[in-house]
Design a protein around this motif. Structure first.
Motif: not given
Length: 462
Positions: A375-381, A390-392, A397-402, A449-452
């Motif tokens: 799951m992808s998340f564009v960070v903004q104000k 969002y991680v929760m 939803w059984n995602a492997n990573g954010v 798994m977290i990436s950014d």
């Protein structure tokens, strides 16, 4: 009596004959006079026209003379142009030789960079709306590309002069076509072993080529990324201001490119990813193309699909049953953890529909129809304080990573608006708070798994 009558008749006959001859003579005289008059008029007209005819004739002769002169001048100019072109071609060849022999061999002053080789030009292509690159187009300087996917064949582009020069460049450690500002791997090669490998290590005989002309590959790419259709049903504030769908004519061009360029490129491909600049389920050409792929035709091929999730339902997915066993990863961009923020940022989207679709996607993961969900998340104000939630949600939803993505300036904001919304800009008043939230997620999250590219000075493309 009898004799007298005959003479009278003879006299009368003669008179009639004389009268007839006189009448014919008079008519001949009249005709002669008329013809003479007509002849005189004709002569007068010719006499009147003769000067004009002479002038026209003279003009024609002058024009002929001018044409001959122009032809001679043209031949002379053509000869001069050919001579000049020959001189310039020779000078250009000299400059190219100087560039190849001198500039390229001493381009990089970074001794550490000389120790590394980039694998991308040998293994990967990204196909955009027009041009082909070995990775994200933003990673190159001055609009450099390998070629055009819509006008050239795959073999022509894959082994174009530009493609061979790029391979030469990255094996020499020059990287003169590459944009260090955007490429994280180029700035810190040791952290990207899947892309950068030490010189003298793996790479084979291809690294021993001394001329760029020798960097012709008989193999085809193992990784292909498609960003060829910007059609999308949403108008997210971080991406675009309007819903955009391709015309029928544009769809036909994309369909032709997929069949004639991409399909031949899939021979040795192990990973096909799409869609980097639009919505997969809105792109008619791409959806149609995927419906023709099969494990029988491409036994080694795995698929990564990028989507906003709004159209990822059971009905549409059922039309791609031919992809069973081929789908590696579904990456969903959502950008929010609640209804209010989602529908504000993902304009045109419905939170309830998205949630239902994500539940369906989760069931595909549980049943092993797909391998991974990211799951992808564009960070903004508007959403940075929802990163933990969002991680929760991803776990639910059984995602492997954010993956958290830094906001880009894609012409949807003024400069001031962009600075105000980009919370990972150091001048933004929320920078420290956003940095603290993301840093804590890295410290505390062990189950996913977290990436950014927010903390890192990188603006990677997807």
């Amino acid at each position: 009596m009898y004799g007298t009558g005959n003479r009278d008749t003879e006299v009368i006959g003669r008179r009639l004959l004389i009268n007839e001859l006189q009448s014919n003579y008079m008519q001949c005289q009249e005709n002669k006079n008329g013809k003479l008059q007509m002849l005189n008029m004709f002569i007068k007209r010719i006499a009147f026209l003769i000067p004009s005819v002479k002038n026209h004739y003279q003009n024609i002769e002058n024009m002929r003379s001018q044409i001959v002169n122009l032809r001679n001048q043209n031949e002379s100019m053509k000869s001069n142009y050919e001579q000049q072109l020959g001189k310039y071609s020779y000078k250009l060849l000299q400059l190219n030789n100087m560039f190849e022999d001198n500039v390229k061999h001493s381009w990089s002053t970074d001794s550490d960079r000389k120790k590394w080789v980039c694998a991308k030009p040998f293994t990967s292509i990204e196909i955009g709306t027009k041009f082909v690159h070995s990775c994200c187009p933003n990673y190159f300087k001055n609009d450099f590309s390998m070629g055009n996917a819509y006008t050239g064949t795959f073999d022509e582009v894959w082994n174009s002069d530009n493609a061979k020069k790029l391979r030469y460049s990255v094996t020499r450690g020059n990287f003169e076509y590459c944009n260090e500002t955007y490429c994280n791997a180029l700035r810190d090669p040791s952290k990207y072993p899947e892309i950068m490998f030490p010189r003298g290590g793996e790479g084979g005989d291809i690294l021993e080529a001394k001329r760029w002309e020798d960097y012709l590959l008989k193999t085809t790419p193992t990784r292909i990324h498609l960003s060829c259709d910007s059609s999308c049903n949403l108008r997210c504030s971080s991406c675009r201001n309007n819903v955009f769908v391709k015309t029928n004519e544009e769809n036909e061009k994309i369909t032709s490119m997929l069949e004639n360029f991409v399909r031949p490129a899939l021979r040795n491909c192990t990973m096909l990813s799409s869609l980097g600049n639009g919505e997969f389920f809105v792109s008619k050409p791409l959806f149609q193309f995927y419906s023709t792929l099969s494990k029988e035709e491409f036994p080694s091929l795995k698929l990564n699909i990028l989507t906003n999730g709004t159209l990822f339902n059971q009905e549409r997915w059922g039309k791609l049953s031919n992809l069973k066993g081929m789908v590696n990863q579904i990456k969903v961009s959502i950008d929010a953890a609640n209804k209010e923020t989602y529908e504000k940022l993902r304009r045109g989207g419905r939170w309830e529909i998205l949630c239902n679709n994500m539940e369906f996607l989760s069931s595909l993961k549980v049943s092993n129809e797909i391998t991974r969900i990211v799951m992808s998340f564009v960070v903004q104000k508007e959403n940075f304080r929802q990163m933990n939630d969002y991680v929760m949600l991803a776990k639910k939803w059984n995602a492997n990573g954010v993956t958290f993505r830094r906001l880009k300036s894609l012409r949807t904001y003024s400069h001031e608006e962009y600075i105000d919304n980009d919370v990972f800009n150091k001048v933004n008043p929320y920078y420290n708070e956003a940095l603290h939230i993301l840093s804590d997620i890295y410290k505390n999250e062990k189950d996913i798994m977290i990436s950014d590219n927010c903390i890192k000075p990188d603006t990677s493309c997807e």
